[in-house]
Design a protein around this motif. Structure first.
Motif, PDB file in Angstrom:
ATOM      1  N   THR A   5     -76.986 -85.975  84.267  1.00 28.93           N
ATOM      2  CA  THR A   5     -75.589 -86.375  84.160  1.00 28.93           C
ATOM      3  C   THR A   5     -75.355 -87.723  84.824  1.00 28.93           C
ATOM      4  OG1 THR A   5     -74.890 -85.339  86.225  1.00 28.93           O
ATOM      5  CG2 THR A   5     -74.955 -83.932  84.245  1.00 28.93           C
ATOM      6  N   ILE A   6     -74.153 -88.213  84.641  1.00 33.36           N
ATOM      7  CA  ILE A   6     -73.781 -89.480  85.269  1.00 33.36           C
ATOM      8  C   ILE A   6     -73.792 -89.363  86.794  1.00 33.36           C
ATOM      9  CG2 ILE A   6     -71.281 -89.085  85.293  1.00 33.36           C
ATOM     10  CD1 ILE A   6     -70.940 -91.983  84.367  1.00 33.36           C
ATOM     11  N   SER A   7     -73.539 -88.145  87.303  1.00 35.90           N
ATOM     12  CA  SER A   7     -73.604 -87.916  88.752  1.00 35.90           C
ATOM     13  C   SER A   7     -75.018 -88.108  89.275  1.00 35.90           C
ATOM     14  CB  SER A   7     -73.117 -86.500  89.086  1.00 35.90           C
ATOM     15  OG  SER A   7     -71.769 -86.333  88.705  1.00 35.90           O
ATOM     16  N   ASP A   8     -76.009 -87.655  88.506  1.00 39.01           N
ATOM     17  CA  ASP A   8     -77.409 -87.831  88.904  1.00 39.01           C
ATOM     18  C   ASP A   8     -77.775 -89.309  88.956  1.00 39.01           C
ATOM     19  OD1 ASP A   8     -77.876 -85.011  88.977  1.00 39.01           O
ATOM     20  OD2 ASP A   8     -78.084 -85.040  86.793  1.00 39.01           O
ATOM     21  N   VAL A   9     -77.289 -90.080  87.963  1.00 34.88           N
ATOM     22  CA  VAL A   9     -77.565 -91.515  87.934  1.00 34.88           C
ATOM     23  C   VAL A   9     -76.928 -92.195  89.142  1.00 34.88           C
ATOM     24  CG1 VAL A   9     -77.203 -93.664  86.663  1.00 34.88           C
ATOM     25  CG2 VAL A   9     -77.782 -91.570  85.425  1.00 34.88           C
ATOM     26  N   ARG A  37     -79.796-101.941  89.405  1.00 37.59           N
ATOM     27  CA  ARG A  37     -80.118-100.700  90.117  1.00 37.59           C
ATOM     28  C   ARG A  37     -79.723 -99.470  89.286  1.00 37.59           C
ATOM     29  NH1 ARG A  37     -77.758-102.051  94.470  1.00 37.59           N
ATOM     30  NH2 ARG A  37     -76.088-100.494  94.698  1.00 37.59           N
ATOM     31  N   ILE A  38     -78.586 -99.570  88.624  1.00 36.38           N
ATOM     32  CA  ILE A  38     -78.126 -98.467  87.765  1.00 36.38           C
ATOM     33  C   ILE A  38     -79.066 -98.298  86.574  1.00 36.38           C
ATOM     34  CG2 ILE A  38     -76.289 -97.741  86.195  1.00 36.38           C
ATOM     35  CD1 ILE A  38     -74.309 -99.046  88.184  1.00 36.38           C
ATOM     36  N   GLN A  39     -79.480 -99.417  85.967  1.00 34.36           N
ATOM     37  CA  GLN A  39     -80.391 -99.334  84.826  1.00 34.36           C
ATOM     38  C   GLN A  39     -81.734 -98.734  85.228  1.00 34.36           C
ATOM     39  OE1 GLN A  39     -79.560-100.089  81.525  1.00 34.36           O
ATOM     40  NE2 GLN A  39     -81.451 -98.913  81.285  1.00 34.36           N
ATOM     41  N   GLN A  40     -82.206 -99.080  86.428  1.00 29.63           N
ATOM     42  CA  GLN A  40     -83.464 -98.505  86.907  1.00 29.63           C
ATOM     43  C   GLN A  40     -83.340 -96.998  87.090  1.00 29.63           C
ATOM     44  OE1 GLN A  40     -84.221-100.787  90.482  1.00 29.63           O
ATOM     45  NE2 GLN A  40     -85.201-102.482  89.365  1.00 29.63           N
ATOM     46  N   ALA A  41     -82.174 -96.556  87.571  1.00 30.06           N
ATOM     47  CA  ALA A  41     -81.945 -95.117  87.742  1.00 30.06           C
ATOM     48  C   ALA A  41     -81.890 -94.413  86.382  1.00 30.06           C
ATOM     49  CB  ALA A  41     -80.641 -94.894  88.511  1.00 30.06           C
ATOM     50  N   ILE A  42     -81.228 -95.052  85.417  1.00 32.67           N
ATOM     51  CA  ILE A  42     -81.144 -94.481  84.061  1.00 32.67           C
ATOM     52  C   ILE A  42     -82.535 -94.326  83.467  1.00 32.67           C
ATOM     53  CG2 ILE A  42     -80.437 -95.008  81.693  1.00 32.67           C
ATOM     54  CD1 ILE A  42     -77.863 -96.204  82.874  1.00 32.67           C
ATOM     55  N   ALA A  44     -85.430 -94.195  85.084  1.00 35.56           N
ATOM     56  CA  ALA A  44     -86.250 -93.244  85.837  1.00 35.56           C
ATOM     57  C   ALA A  44     -85.891 -91.801  85.510  1.00 35.56           C
ATOM     58  CB  ALA A  44     -86.093 -93.500  87.341  1.00 35.56           C
ATOM     59  N   LEU A  45     -84.601 -91.536  85.304  1.00 35.63           N
ATOM     60  CA  LEU A  45     -84.134 -90.172  85.057  1.00 35.63           C
ATOM     61  C   LEU A  45     -84.148 -89.803  83.559  1.00 35.63           C
ATOM     62  CD1 LEU A  45     -81.087 -90.136  87.502  1.00 35.63           C
ATOM     63  CD2 LEU A  45     -83.281 -88.967  87.826  1.00 35.63           C
ATOM     64  N   GLY A  46     -84.230 -90.823  82.690  1.00 38.07           N
ATOM     65  CA  GLY A  46     -84.156 -90.544  81.258  1.00 38.07           C
ATOM     66  C   GLY A  46     -82.767 -90.144  80.817  1.00 38.07           C
ATOM     67  N   TYR A  47     -81.761 -90.726  81.435  1.00 37.87           N
ATOM     68  CA  TYR A  47     -80.371 -90.379  81.125  1.00 37.87           C
ATOM     69  C   TYR A  47     -79.970 -90.900  79.759  1.00 37.87           C
ATOM     70  CZ  TYR A  47     -75.247 -90.577  81.291  1.00 37.87           C
ATOM     71  OH  TYR A  47     -73.919 -90.462  81.004  1.00 37.87           O
ATOM     72  N   GLN A  48     -79.308 -90.026  78.952  1.00 35.77           N
ATOM     73  CA  GLN A  48     -78.772 -90.405  77.645  1.00 35.77           C
ATOM     74  C   GLN A  48     -77.265 -90.200  77.651  1.00 35.77           C
ATOM     75  OE1 GLN A  48     -80.437 -91.685  75.064  1.00 35.77           O
ATOM     76  NE2 GLN A  48     -82.386 -91.623  76.189  1.00 35.77           N
ATOM     77  N   PRO A  49     -76.462 -91.276  77.523  1.00 33.30           N
ATOM     78  CA  PRO A  49     -74.996 -91.107  77.515  1.00 33.30           C
ATOM     79  C   PRO A  49     -74.549 -90.233  76.357  1.00 33.30           C
ATOM     80  CG  PRO A  49     -75.607 -93.420  77.781  1.00 33.30           C
ATOM     81  CD  PRO A  49     -76.859 -92.689  77.414  1.00 33.30           C
TER      82      PRO A  49
END
Length: 338
Positions: A5-9, A37-42, A44-49
């Motif tokens: 989720t966005i919270s994890d990012v 920094r946000i893009q690196q977190a996305i 690393a976590l594999g976040y998909q909006p």
């Protein structure tokens, strides 16, 4: 597996949820270091909006809906040119492309899809003079572009073929060959803008050139073209040239003409709108009106992309077709005089 989720990012990047949201939507300025920094977190976590959530939040899905009602059981060359050219232009701009083929009068389907939030805007094909889809999108404030025109086009953005130019080219070619009794097998499809304007411009061009004209409706099928030609030959055998609104209709008409002893083009000249990849299209090289579907499609896509990028210009573009003379038109069998 737990959904990221966005919270994890936000936790991974060490920022607030609102900062991540602003970075994704682009609605507020974010420093380059924070954005990185946000893009690196996305990554690393594999976040998909979630596209629906993005749309509801005022963000963008980077997806365009292409509403192209298909009325025949097969997709021929003309349709593929429209679809491929639109998709290519949209993909070059890093947008996704979604094809919707429900009927032009099915506004409920469009309404349901638009409310899903999966697209940022629409390109509409098969435009009617009074089009409920246009009224819905205007009221909903959703960006859209037409390939074609309504009766009232104030404030609308569209690209269309200049049918006055197209019909004048056809009539000029045929009258120079000595034809002065000409029929048009036109689209039988209610209040479609193309049908209305093509028939109007045919009659206008015939009047200007002092040509005797006949018009017969035909649906998008080989059988309908055959029926229309059969009626023409029975009621007006004096006709020496025919314009058809579609290649499929043309081939049905040609087969009936030949079955009735008419040689193409020596007894009867044929001009058709558009190209076809159907198997029978190679028997007689048709003289055709090339409406340049690739240019129409690409122009519509660019107009919508401009809207989505903040350009409020309501452009209205008319493109000229090209008459390509091949082997289905020839000198009138009655000579060069009326």
């Amino acid at each position: 597996m737990k959904r990221i989720t966005i919270s994890d990012v936000a936790a991974q990047a060490g920022v607030s949820k609102s900062t991540v949201s602003h970075a994704l939507s682009g609605k507020r300025p974010i420093s380059a270091a924070t954005r990185e920094r946000i893009q690196q977190a996305i990554d690393a976590l594999g976040y998909q909006p979630n596209p629906v959530a993005q749309r509801l939040a005022g963000g963008r899905t980077k997806t365009i809906g292409y509403v192209f009602p298909l009325y025949a059981p097969q997709i021929a060359g003309l349709e593929m040119k429209f679809i491929a050219s639109t998709a290519n232009e949209i993909n070059l701009a890093n947008y996704a492309f979604m094809l919707l083929t429900h009927p032009a009068d099915d506004v409920d389907n469009l309404r349901r899809f638009a409310s899903s939030g999966l697209v940022d805007g629409f390109i509409l094909m098969q435009v009617r003079l009074e089009d409920a889809r246009v009224q819905f999108l205007q009221q909903a404030g959703i960006p859209f572009v037409l390939v074609g025109r309504c009766a009232d086009n104030f404030g609308l953005t569209y690209v269309d073929i200049d049918l006055a130019h197209a019909m004048t080219e056809c009539l000029t070619h045929l009258t120079e060959l000595g034809h002065h009794t000409i029929a048009y097998l036109h689209q039988d499809a209610g209040d479609f803008g193309f049908m209305y304007r093509a028939q109007r411009e045919f009659l206008s061009a015939c009047e200007e050139k002092n040509v005797t004209s006949f018009a017969y409706p035909s649906k998008l099928s080989y059988e309908s073209g055959a029926d229309a030609m059969s009626a023409l030959l029975q009621q007006h055998p004096e006709a020496t040239a025919v314009i058809t609104w579609n290649n499929t209709v043309a081939w049905g008409a040609i087969d009936v003409a030949q079955a009735n002893g008419r040689s193409i083009p020596h007894d009867l000249s044929i001009i058709s709108y558009g190209h076809s990849s159907l198997p029978y299209a190679s028997r007689i090289p048709l003289t055709v009106v090339d409406i340049h579907p690739e240019q129409l499609a690409a122009t519509a896509a660019r107009l919508l992309l401009n809207k989505l990028e903040g350009d409020q210009d309501d452009s209205q573009v008319l493109l000229e077709s090209t008459l390509i003379v091949r082997e289905s038109t020839a000198v009138c069998p009655n000579g060069l005089s009326k």
